[in-house]
Scaffold this active site. Structure first.
Site: not given
Ligand code: UN1
Length: 479
Positions: A151, A248, A460
């Protein structure tokens, strides 16, 4: 249509392996964006051997040398953000503006960590014993395995690889199977910027590649972003051999809207947080918790805006919401819309199938009102352009609902009350809180991460990245 890219792994500074697996354009599945090789444990073994062999040289290099490579790579990526952003949008499906924005963000991450390479510092303390001094140093750890999601196919590989490299570690990346070409573009740019061979390796493939990285005895740490189910296995595998691990995972992020909120502002924040990037963000605002007095006005104004969102080909400049990344993700969205409706939710925008001329994995952005905190739609991550609203009577109930899920990544509130905003910052059970901002869309120079089922291990990004990617050594000396 654009020509199909023939992808290969990067092992010891060389492109290796021939492309056989199709990476399709989710906006038009007739287009094969790339043909990717299918790596196995054998390629992981070679990549880890190359990273191990390169470690002493890279760890011992001047921080200036490491900084320069990251800085040059950041400059190259920034110069090419339009082309890389276009590739990203073709491969992942987010809009071209989002794709270019993400490529630029990755470039800035490389430049930020180019600076951090020079700023690594320890502490100097007086010992409890007279005449003794204590110093702490941060040292490189070894080979890191980075398992990255589709993503944010360039920003996340960049925000894991840049600190790992800045602090003198070497790396093996396994990119998501849906987005290998975008990750490969980052690795190619880092090599062009002068990274020595073996310092950064890329092994493209599916689950077996990830498993081989997690289980490899010479991988000192694993950083993973992805689903909860896979994350649990990564943590167990890494812990079994005492490797570092950082996870995460998902979110079910609440956005509270209190009666005193500015209506237009609240609607725009919800629209951005819930639907942009096709809702495919672990930080997406998927639960909209709305106080009684503003509830009906908020739901009808948001429903109108959701219904007006232009869904289409990611490269079309008029598109506001691109397709889901895959057929499976599209079907997950529709499955949860059905589940929510069958549990008593009221679909107030979207909910239908979209028929487009080009075959693509489009989802109609959907808003479901009148839902209850106990429903599955309010507890399980959808990862699509689907949001639900929950009516609450006051701030305390809103907070309890916001905190009442197993996830805890990002949590937002829209209010003009300083009292409630400050209380929310303290009591929200989330790693990140947002006041009058969407839950998604974070900066790269500050810590990122969640609590509860969303994250595990050190944070992170920003100054926190050094905690995971360095080893603290404590040295005592007497004169
Ligand atoms: C964001 O919201 O700018 O996988 C980053 C994800 C998160 C990163 C979001 N680790 O959507």
């Amino acid at each position: 249509m654009t020509a199909t890219i023939e992808l290969s792994h990067w092992i010891n500074g060389e492109r290796r392996g021939a492309g056989t697996v199709e990476s399709l354009n989710p906006s038009d599945t007739r287009e094969v964006v790339a043909l990717a090789p299918e790596g196995r444990a054998a390629e992981v073994d070679e990549a880890v051997a190359a990273a191990s062999a390169a470690f002493d040289g890279w760890a011992g290099a001047s921080p200036e040398a490491r900084s320069d490579v990251l800085d040059r790579a950041g400059t190259l990526l920034m110069e090419r953000r339009e082309a890389v952003g276009r590739l990203l949008s073709r491969e992942e499906g987010k809009t071209l503006a989002e794709g270019i924005g993400e490529a630029a963000r990755a470039a800035r991450i490389l430049k930020y960590f180019a600076g951090e390479a020079l700023r690594l510092h320890g502490q100097n303390l007086a010992s409890t014993r007279p005449g003794v001094e204590v110093q702490t140093y941060r040292q490189p750890v070894g080979v890191f395995g980075l398992i990255t999601p589709w993503n944010f196919p360039i920003a996340i590989p960049a925000w894991k690889a840049a600190p790992a490299l800045a602090f003198g570690n070497t790396v093996v990346i396994k990119p998501a199977s849906h987005t290998p070409a975008t990750a490969e573009a980052l690795v190619a740019i880092l090599h062009e910027a002068g990274l020595p061979k073996g310092v950064l390796n890329l092994v493209i493939g599916g689950g077996p590649v990830g498993q081989a990285i997690v289980d490899h005895k010479d991988v000192a740490g694993v950083s993973f972003t992805g689903s909860q189910g896979v994350g649990a296995g990564v943590a167990a595998g890494a812990a079994a051999r005492q490797a570092r691990v950082q996870l995460e995972m998902g979110g079910k992020n609440p956005l509270i809207v209190l009666d005193d909120a500015d209506l237009d502002r609240a609607v725009n924040i919800a629209l951005d947080g819930s639907f942009f990037a096709t809702g495919q963000r672990c930080t997406a605002s998927s639960r909209l918790i709305v106080q009684d007095g503003i509830h009906d006005r908020f739901v009808s104004a948001l429903a109108e805006k959701v219904a007006a969102l232009r869904v289409g080909n990611a490269l079309d400049p008029d598109t506001q919401v691109g397709p889901a990344v895959s057929e499976a993700q599209r079907e997950t969205s529709y499955r949860y819309i059905d589940i929510a409706a069958s549990e008593g939710g009221r679909v107030v925008a979207g909910g239908g199938r979209l028929n487009r001329q080009a075959p693509g994995w489009y989802v109609e952005p959907t808003l479901i009102a009148d839902t209850d905190p106990a429903m599955r739609i309010n507890n399980e991550e959808v990862f699509g352009p689907v949001a639900s609203t929950i009516r609450v009577k006051d701030y305390e109930e809103a907070l309890a609902v916001a905190n009442g899920v197993e996830f805890g990544l990002s949590a937002g509130i829209v209010t003009q009350s300083l009292k409630h905003a400050r209380d929310f910052q303290r009591r929200a059970k989330a790693g990140m809180t947002m006041v009058n901002l969407a839950t998604a869309g974070v900066d790269y120079h500050v810590p990122f991460g969640g609590t509860k089922a969303s994250s595990y291990g050190p944070r992170e990004q920003g100054f926190a990245a050094a905690d995971f990617f360095t080893l603290t050594k404590t040295s005592y000396s007497a004169g």
